[in-house]
Design an enzyme around this catalytic site. Structure first.
Site, PDB file in Angstrom:
ATOM      1  N   ASN A  69     -14.715  10.870   7.748  1.00  0.00           N
ATOM      2  CA  ASN A  69     -14.857   9.458   8.094  1.00  0.00           C
ATOM      3  C   ASN A  69     -13.912   9.162   9.247  1.00  0.00           C
ATOM      4  O   ASN A  69     -12.702   9.060   9.045  1.00  0.00           O
ATOM      5  CB  ASN A  69     -14.517   8.573   6.894  1.00  0.00           C
ATOM      6  CG  ASN A  69     -14.556   7.093   7.229  1.00  0.00           C
ATOM      7  OD1 ASN A  69     -14.981   6.707   8.324  1.00  0.00           O
ATOM      8  ND2 ASN A  69     -14.114   6.260   6.304  1.00  0.00           N
ATOM      9  N   GLY A 111      -7.886   5.926   7.427  1.00  0.00           N
ATOM     10  CA  GLY A 111      -6.467   6.092   7.735  1.00  0.00           C
ATOM     11  C   GLY A 111      -6.125   5.802   9.171  1.00  0.00           C
ATOM     12  O   GLY A 111      -5.269   6.470   9.757  1.00  0.00           O
ATOM     13  N   ASP A 116     -10.300   7.389  -0.364  1.00  0.00           N
ATOM     14  CA  ASP A 116     -11.024   7.331  -1.631  1.00  0.00           C
ATOM     15  C   ASP A 116     -12.433   6.783  -1.454  1.00  0.00           C
ATOM     16  O   ASP A 116     -13.340   7.141  -2.210  1.00  0.00           O
ATOM     17  CB  ASP A 116     -10.238   6.478  -2.633  1.00  0.00           C
ATOM     18  CG  ASP A 116      -8.933   7.143  -3.051  1.00  0.00           C
ATOM     19  OD1 ASP A 116      -8.986   8.323  -3.454  1.00  0.00           O
ATOM     20  OD2 ASP A 116      -7.870   6.514  -2.970  1.00  0.00           O
ATOM     21  N   THR A 127      -5.826   5.596   3.074  1.00  0.00           N
ATOM     22  CA  THR A 127      -4.705   4.695   2.845  1.00  0.00           C
ATOM     23  C   THR A 127      -4.098   4.902   1.463  1.00  0.00           C
ATOM     24  O   THR A 127      -2.881   4.999   1.317  1.00  0.00           O
ATOM     25  CB  THR A 127      -5.169   3.233   2.991  1.00  0.00           C
ATOM     26  OG1 THR A 127      -5.673   3.040   4.314  1.00  0.00           O
ATOM     27  CG2 THR A 127      -4.023   2.268   2.749  1.00  0.00           C
ATOM     28  N   LEU A 155     -13.393   8.971 -22.198  1.00  0.00           N
ATOM     29  CA  LEU A 155     -13.137   7.553 -22.445  1.00  0.00           C
ATOM     30  C   LEU A 155     -12.508   6.901 -21.223  1.00  0.00           C
ATOM     31  O   LEU A 155     -11.763   7.548 -20.479  1.00  0.00           O
ATOM     32  CB  LEU A 155     -12.182   7.368 -23.629  1.00  0.00           C
ATOM     33  CG  LEU A 155     -12.671   7.789 -25.011  1.00  0.00           C
ATOM     34  CD1 LEU A 155     -11.490   7.814 -25.981  1.00  0.00           C
ATOM     35  CD2 LEU A 155     -13.753   6.842 -25.508  1.00  0.00           C
ATOM     36  N   ASP A 208     -13.626   0.437  -2.865  1.00  0.00           N
ATOM     37  CA  ASP A 208     -14.738  -0.160  -2.130  1.00  0.00           C
ATOM     38  C   ASP A 208     -15.468  -1.177  -2.981  1.00  0.00           C
ATOM     39  O   ASP A 208     -15.510  -1.074  -4.209  1.00  0.00           O
ATOM     40  CB  ASP A 208     -15.739   0.920  -1.688  1.00  0.00           C
ATOM     41  CG  ASP A 208     -15.329   1.612  -0.396  1.00  0.00           C
ATOM     42  OD1 ASP A 208     -14.305   1.209   0.196  1.00  0.00           O
ATOM     43  OD2 ASP A 208     -16.029   2.555   0.003  1.00  0.00           O
TER      44      ASP A 208
END
Length: 309
Positions: free
Chosen positions: A20, A24, A79, A103, A232, A286
């Site tokens: 991407n 950052g 992420d 970030t 979980l 996001d």
């Protein structure tokens, strides 16, 4: 560890490196170049891919996963990019490698992946794999998306929204600044939370964090006991509190040190429905969907290359 969470070893000869360029503040491009040189040094072939849009990046990732010559899909970014890659890679037999360049880098933090791109590339070359849980978020009209770390709704989703709009600073300080800004308009939100089809929890809620892993926002431990191997979610709910009390205790909530904070409650469940009118639900940093949403654990759907324990 059950077969659901099997460990493994993959021979890595050729990787697809998804980058991407915006992650950052451009750090992802530099990290990608460093990682590529490291891969070549270790004798690993690299197919570099970068889409002009999220949809184009997903299409490229899908194409690489379907290519039998690709031993791993590698996400170089934050992420959000990892979350994008998960939409195509989750549940497949192609492992996901990570070159952290975002970030927050909370996936990397959870799986102890080195932040240095050379060392992260070496981890991928070594090919040690693990199966993990993922979460899947669904809407009432049938949309769905996977997530790897934490889904949230409430004050923390407003903070994430603000964080994504602030150009400076980087890392966790940007998240803290967003918290301070959002406190100006702070209020609790009328909410209904249903765990595993039980009786709903109703009332005004400050935040609801649904954790497959422990941290978001660059290391804030809002779900400190979450375990990506247990099938979980760990759910942290902060009920209504005054602006003053929230300001005094926000550091406790985000450090995981909230045992003596009566408004902070923790639950565990396989499925969580959140109804919080007018609020967007976020995951992996996001924006995902508008509430109401339902999150469910998918045991063993994650497949990562990680450092050997």
């Amino acid at each position: 560890m059950s077969n659901t969470y099997q460990l493994g070893q993959r021979k890595i000869s050729r990787v697809a490196l998804l980058t991407n360029p915006a992650a950052g503040k451009g750090r992802a491009v530099a990290a990608s170049e460093v990682a590529t040189r490291a891969f070549y040094k270790y004798g690993v072939d690299v197919v570099s891919i970068s889409g002009s849009s999220p949809e184009a990046s997903r299409a490229l990732a899908r194409e690489m996963i379907q290519d039998d010559s690709i031993d791993a899909l590698v996400a170089c970014g934050g992420d959000g990019l990892i979350g994008l890659a998960l939409q195509e890679q989750a549940g497949t037999d192609t492992p996901l490698g990570i070159i952290p360049a975002g970030t927050g880098n909370d996936h990397a933090r959870e799986y102890k992946i080195p932040l240095d791109p050379r060392r992260a590339a070496k981890t991928i070359v070594e090919g040690f794999t693990t199966r993990t849980d993922l979460g899947i978020m669904r809407t009432d009209d049938g949309q769905e998306r996977y997530f790897g770390t934490i889904a949230c709704a409430g004050f923390d989703s407003l903070v994430t929204d603000r964080t994504n709009r602030i150009p400076w600073p980087s890392g966790q300080p940007r998240y803290v600044l967003a918290i301070l800004i959002e406190f100006i308009n702070f209020h609790s939100l009328p909410t209904r939370i249903t765990l595993d089809d039980g009786d709903p929890i109703e009332g005004d809620v400050t935040l609801c964090a649904i954790g497959n892993t422990k941290t978001y926002g660059g290391g804030m431990q809002v779900c400190p006991d979450a375990d990506h191997y247990d099938g979980l979610f760990d759910i942290t709910v902060a009920t209504k509190m005054t602006r003053r009390k929230a300001a005094l205790n926000v550091s406790k909530i985000f450090s995981g040190d909230f045992e003596d904070l009566e408004e902070a409650r923790q639950y565990r469940a396989r499925k969580v429905r959140v109804e919080m009118p007018g609020i967007n639900a976020y995951a992996d940093g996001d924006k995902y969907f508008s509430c109401p949403v339902e999150c469910e654990v998918v045991p063993g759907a994650g497949y990562y290359i990680v450092p050997r324990p």
